[in-house]
Motif scaffolding. Structure first.
Motif, short mmCIF file in Angstrom:
data_model
loop_
_atom_site.label_atom_id
_atom_site.label_comp_id
_atom_site.label_asym_id
_atom_site.label_seq_id
_atom_site.Cartn_x
_atom_site.Cartn_y
_atom_site.Cartn_z
N VAL A 25 22.00 1.06 24.56
CA VAL A 25 22.67 0.56 25.74
C VAL A 25 21.65 -0.07 26.80
CG1 VAL A 25 23.67 1.90 27.94
CG2 VAL A 25 23.93 2.96 25.89
N SER A 28 18.74 1.50 32.42
CA SER A 28 19.68 1.93 33.23
C SER A 28 18.96 2.72 34.43
CB SER A 28 20.85 2.57 32.87
OG SER A 28 21.72 3.14 33.56
N ALA A 53 22.50 7.55 30.07
CA ALA A 53 23.07 5.92 30.44
C ALA A 53 24.32 5.99 30.08
CB ALA A 53 22.08 4.96 29.76
N ILE A 54 24.68 6.53 28.80
CA ILE A 54 26.11 6.59 28.48
C ILE A 54 27.08 7.28 29.45
CG2 ILE A 54 27.61 7.35 26.42
CD1 ILE A 54 25.23 6.43 24.43
N GLN A 56 26.57 8.10 32.17
CA GLN A 56 26.64 7.47 33.49
C GLN A 56 27.90 6.26 33.41
OE1 GLN A 56 23.06 6.82 36.01
NE2 GLN A 56 23.72 4.81 36.48
N TRP A 57 27.71 5.41 32.41
CA TRP A 57 28.70 4.38 32.33
C TRP A 57 30.02 4.69 32.20
CZ3 TRP A 57 32.26 2.79 29.20
CH2 TRP A 57 32.66 1.42 29.14
N LEU A 60 31.23 5.69 35.66
CA LEU A 60 31.37 4.27 36.36
C LEU A 60 32.97 3.81 35.81
CD1 LEU A 60 30.91 2.52 38.49
CD2 LEU A 60 29.60 1.32 36.76
N PHE A 61 33.14 3.83 34.56
CA PHE A 61 34.29 3.28 33.92
C PHE A 61 35.50 4.06 34.48
CE2 PHE A 61 37.46 3.16 30.41
CZ PHE A 61 37.54 1.88 30.22
N TYR A 72 33.56 -6.56 39.01
CA TYR A 72 33.98 -6.16 37.68
C TYR A 72 34.95 -7.01 37.10
CZ TYR A 72 31.58 -2.03 39.16
OH TYR A 72 30.47 -1.07 39.34
N PHE A 76 37.56 -3.99 32.89
CA PHE A 76 36.70 -2.82 33.24
C PHE A 76 37.32 -1.80 34.20
CE2 PHE A 76 33.21 -0.51 35.46
CZ PHE A 76 32.57 0.02 34.15
N LYS A 108 33.97 -1.13 24.66
CA LYS A 108 32.96 -1.70 25.72
C LYS A 108 31.49 -1.00 25.27
CE LYS A 108 35.64 -3.85 28.26
NZ LYS A 108 35.68 -5.17 28.25
N VAL A 109 31.43 0.09 24.62
CA VAL A 109 30.02 0.79 24.40
C VAL A 109 29.90 0.64 22.89
CG1 VAL A 109 28.47 2.56 24.68
CG2 VAL A 109 30.53 2.37 26.58
#
Length: 143
Positions: A25, A28, A53-54, A56-57, A60-61, A72, A76, A108-109
């Motif tokens: 990732v 972050s 970090a995953i 948190q992402w 946010l997503f 964005y 996203f 996205k990840v």
């Protein structure tokens, strides 16, 4: 102004090729969604582990509405507002939430292998993501 004996183009390409194969990732800074602030210790940002970090992402997503913020891209975020609150069958709402979130996360990840074990319960949904290293992260969100 810039040194003439250093080739910046090759440096950027070599760094990108090294990180592309690792499926990480990246760095972050930790953000606390309850206090709505970044976390600091001794004046320095606290960095997340890869799993945090995953998480948190993904948070946010899910919190970001598609095309609401210009920063964005239009790819996203998730649009759940048009599903929730309308008189649609619950089975349709559940399947659409699953589809939209799963597609977004998997596209996205790069280090996420699967999104499964969904459960919906009184305004909260739960699911598990599995990383390429086999680690599982259980997440829950209110809608």
């Amino acid at each position: 102004m810039f040194p003439t004996d250093f080739n910046f183009t090759n440096t950027v390409q070599s760094t990108a090729s090294k990180t592309a194969g690792q499926n990480k990732v990246g760095r972050s800074p930790r953000f606390n969604y309850k206090t709505k602030r970044f976390e600091f210790v001794d004046g320095k940002n606290v960095e997340n582990t890869q799993i945090l970090a995953i998480e948190q992402w993904i948070e946010l997503f899910i919190r970001t509405e598609v095309d609401k913020f210009a920063i964005y891209s239009s790819e996203f975020g998730v649009n759940l507002n048009k599903l929730i609150g309308y008189r649609l069958p619950r089975s349709f709402i559940v399947s659409e939430i699953k589809r939209r979130i799963t597609e977004g996360i998997l596209n996205k990840v790069p280090c996420i292998v699967s999104v499964d074990n969904w459960r919906f319960d009184k305004g909260t949904f739960y699911f598990t993501v599995t990383t390429n290293t086999g680690e599982e992260v259980r997440l829950n969100y209110d809608y």
